[in-house]
Design a protein around this motif. Structure first.
Motif, PDB file in Angstrom:
ATOM      1  N   ASP A  44     -33.192  24.806  -2.252  1.00 42.29           N
ATOM      2  CA  ASP A  44     -31.810  25.236  -2.386  1.00 42.29           C
ATOM      3  C   ASP A  44     -31.749  26.713  -2.030  1.00 42.29           C
ATOM      4  OD1 ASP A  44     -29.100  25.144  -2.926  1.00 42.29           O
ATOM      5  OD2 ASP A  44     -29.385  25.550  -5.054  1.00 42.29           O
ATOM      6  N   TRP A  45     -31.633  26.986  -0.748  1.00 41.75           N
ATOM      7  CA  TRP A  45     -31.519  28.328  -0.219  1.00 41.75           C
ATOM      8  C   TRP A  45     -32.712  29.225  -0.580  1.00 41.75           C
ATOM      9  CZ3 TRP A  45     -28.332  29.038   3.602  1.00 41.75           C
ATOM     10  CH2 TRP A  45     -27.295  28.121   3.751  1.00 41.75           C
ATOM     11  N   ALA A  60     -31.522  23.421   2.660  1.00 37.01           N
ATOM     12  CA  ALA A  60     -31.426  22.141   1.951  1.00 37.01           C
ATOM     13  C   ALA A  60     -32.410  21.170   2.562  1.00 37.01           C
ATOM     14  CB  ALA A  60     -30.009  21.582   2.067  1.00 37.01           C
ATOM     15  N   PHE A  89     -22.319  20.173   8.664  1.00 38.14           N
ATOM     16  CA  PHE A  89     -22.018  21.162   7.629  1.00 38.14           C
ATOM     17  C   PHE A  89     -20.550  21.091   7.249  1.00 38.14           C
ATOM     18  CE2 PHE A  89     -25.619  23.014   9.891  1.00 38.14           C
ATOM     19  CZ  PHE A  89     -26.449  23.373   8.843  1.00 38.14           C
ATOM     20  N   SER A  92     -18.231  25.703   2.303  1.00 37.73           N
ATOM     21  CA  SER A  92     -18.683  25.782   0.922  1.00 37.73           C
ATOM     22  C   SER A  92     -17.714  26.629   0.101  1.00 37.73           C
ATOM     23  CB  SER A  92     -20.071  26.413   0.878  1.00 37.73           C
ATOM     24  OG  SER A  92     -20.481  26.615  -0.441  1.00 37.73           O
ATOM     25  N   ARG A  95     -20.309  30.101  -2.955  1.00 42.83           N
ATOM     26  CA  ARG A  95     -21.695  30.449  -2.638  1.00 42.83           C
ATOM     27  C   ARG A  95     -21.729  31.632  -1.692  1.00 42.83           C
ATOM     28  NH1 ARG A  95     -25.582  25.336  -1.531  1.00 42.83           N
ATOM     29  NH2 ARG A  95     -26.342  25.278  -3.635  1.00 42.83           N
ATOM     30  N   ASP A 100     -22.280  24.157   3.537  1.00 42.86           N
ATOM     31  CA  ASP A 100     -23.156  23.218   2.830  1.00 42.86           C
ATOM     32  C   ASP A 100     -23.615  22.165   3.811  1.00 42.86           C
ATOM     33  OD1 ASP A 100     -23.086  24.283   0.253  1.00 42.86           O
ATOM     34  OD2 ASP A 100     -21.242  23.223  -0.243  1.00 42.86           O
ATOM     35  N   VAL A 102     -24.586  18.567   4.699  1.00 40.40           N
ATOM     36  CA  VAL A 102     -24.258  17.300   4.049  1.00 40.40           C
ATOM     37  C   VAL A 102     -24.925  16.090   4.698  1.00 40.40           C
ATOM     38  CG1 VAL A 102     -22.075  18.084   3.085  1.00 40.40           C
ATOM     39  CG2 VAL A 102     -22.096  17.074   5.357  1.00 40.40           C
TER      40      VAL A 102
END
Length: 189
Positions: A44-45, A60, A89, A92, A95, A100, A102
């Motif tokens: 996660d990043w 991700a 993507f 988001s 953040r 994000d 997907v």
């Protein structure tokens, strides 16, 4: 529809995003998907590398799914000059990164469907050689060439009545080509 569980394969793919300084005053940062990591664990990043202001993140890990019904699309994607996977993507909220991840797919047809909706961003990323071999092996194993079947017309004749007035399927005694304006005038007289 394919119900054979053997015609299905999955692999986790890590998505690497690169953040560089923006080139305009309206965008502080520019984000680009640069590569995938086959078999990657969850992330996660997580920061991978930093070169001055440019930072690469393991953004991700998504599951690449191959389906036996989509082998034509995989073969089409593999036949291009640079075989690629596509990451979808979405914008988001809340953040540091505005995107994000997907979905990841090896099907250029599925990627085009997501690109056409206007809400998603689709990034094309070159496949590593091992991933190319894995997708090619799957596609070659399960691909079945479909025979072209020309559609035939119905044998029902729709032109049996040949009096020269309109479509015989419409039950109307009057001429169907008469304008509606004339009909109103005739009723008023």
């Amino acid at each position: 529809m394919i119900h054979n569980p053997d015609m299905y394969a999955t692999m986790p793919l890590g998505v690497v995003m690169r953040r560089t300084p923006g080139v305009t005053r309206w965008a502080a940062w520019a984000w680009k998907a640069t590569s995938v990591l086959p078999g990657a664990g969850p992330a996660d990043w997580r920061e991978l590398r930093r070169e001055g202001d440019a930072i690469e993140y393991h953004a991700a890990t998504l599951t690449l799914e191959l389906h036996g019904a989509e082998t034509e699309a995989y073969l089409h994607g593999l036949s291009t000059r640079v075989p690629s996977v596509y990451v979808v993507f979405r914008q988001s909220t809340g953040r540091d990164c505005p995107l994000d991840a997907v979905l990841v797919t090896a099907s250029p047809y599925e990627a085009q469907d997501y690109a056409d909706n206007g809400e998603d961003i689709v990034e094309k990323i070159p496949m590593p050689e091992g991933l190319v071999a894995w997708v090619r092996d799957f596609a070659v194993t399960y691909h079945k060439e479909e025979e072209f079947k020309k559609r035939r017309r119905d044998k029902h004749k729709v032109d049996r009545k040949e009096d020269g007035i309109g479509d015989p399927r419409i039950k109307q005694a009057a001429d169907i080509y008469r304008s509606p304006g004339l009909l109103r005038k005739e009723r008023l007289q």
